[in-house]
Design an enzyme around this catalytic site. Sequence first.
Site, PDB file in Angstrom:
ATOM      1  N   SER A 138      -8.133  -4.206  10.483  1.00  0.00           N
ATOM      2  CA  SER A 138      -8.433  -5.109  11.606  1.00  0.00           C
ATOM      3  C   SER A 138      -8.220  -6.587  11.307  1.00  0.00           C
ATOM      4  O   SER A 138      -8.415  -7.424  12.184  1.00  0.00           O
ATOM      5  CB  SER A 138      -9.850  -4.886  12.162  1.00  0.00           C
ATOM      6  OG  SER A 138      -9.928  -3.634  12.801  1.00  0.00           O
ATOM      7  N   ASP A 142       0.562  -0.043   9.580  1.00  0.00           N
ATOM      8  CA  ASP A 142       0.882   1.226  10.252  1.00  0.00           C
ATOM      9  C   ASP A 142       2.390   1.484  10.244  1.00  0.00           C
ATOM     10  O   ASP A 142       2.852   2.555   9.856  1.00  0.00           O
ATOM     11  CB  ASP A 142       0.338   1.186  11.679  1.00  0.00           C
ATOM     12  CG  ASP A 142       0.357   2.530  12.386  1.00  0.00           C
ATOM     13  OD1 ASP A 142       0.442   3.570  11.722  1.00  0.00           O
ATOM     14  OD2 ASP A 142       0.270   2.528  13.625  1.00  0.00           O
ATOM     15  N   VAL A 171      -3.254  -7.966  13.325  1.00  0.00           N
ATOM     16  CA  VAL A 171      -3.036  -8.136  14.756  1.00  0.00           C
ATOM     17  C   VAL A 171      -4.309  -7.855  15.580  1.00  0.00           C
ATOM     18  O   VAL A 171      -4.415  -8.293  16.716  1.00  0.00           O
ATOM     19  CB  VAL A 171      -1.836  -7.267  15.223  1.00  0.00           C
ATOM     20  CG1 VAL A 171      -2.168  -5.796  15.206  1.00  0.00           C
ATOM     21  CG2 VAL A 171      -1.339  -7.706  16.577  1.00  0.00           C
ATOM     22  N   ILE A 198       0.823  -1.211   0.000  1.00  0.00           N
ATOM     23  CA  ILE A 198       0.000   0.000   0.000  1.00  0.00           C
ATOM     24  C   ILE A 198       0.860   1.266   0.000  1.00  0.00           C
ATOM     25  O   ILE A 198       0.437   2.294  -0.508  1.00  0.00           O
ATOM     26  CB  ILE A 198      -1.016  -0.011   1.158  1.00  0.00           C
ATOM     27  CG1 ILE A 198      -2.141   1.005   0.893  1.00  0.00           C
ATOM     28  CG2 ILE A 198      -0.328   0.218   2.500  1.00  0.00           C
ATOM     29  CD1 ILE A 198      -3.346   0.849   1.792  1.00  0.00           C
TER      30      ILE A 198
END
Length: 173
Positions: free
Chosen positions: A122, A35, A125, A12
């Site tokens: 989601s 993230d 992890v 991404i």
Amino acid sequence: MTARIDAVRGDITQSDCDAIVNAANSGLMGGGGVDGAIHRAAGPELLQHCRDLKAHYPCGFPVGAAAAIPGCALKARWVIQTVGPNRHRGETDPADLAACFANSLDEAVRVGARSVAFPAISAGVFGWDGDEVARIAVDAVRRSPVLGRLDLVQFVLFSDELLAKFQRALSTR
């Protein structure tokens, strides 16, 4: 005309979309998975934008909310921060997960993006089943009232397994 919706396997952080969505944690200071990858690729300036955003949310960024910050060193002009529900913490309401996708699309349109790339929010992890995430995500995107103001919504998945789940969800009506 409505946006094209598709799913691809990829990174991404390399997306050519105007906005990419970050599956952030409520502290907004970076983490693992998507993230961490976005923070590494965007460079240290992204962290300062996260700090600025976090200042408005001293108790943490809420699950399902969405906010755009500059993409810094990414190809994407915007990073839209959203926090998915964490199944391990008992956050199991599908409406909370759907809100991540719907609110991120609203935020993308608000900042003028015409294309948006999503990860499987989601599904890592935070413990949600990939099939469930795919169904909820595709449904939320298809139901979005802002879909007609976008050219492309793309799910960018990091594994063949997740890609297959999203392709299955996209093939059903």
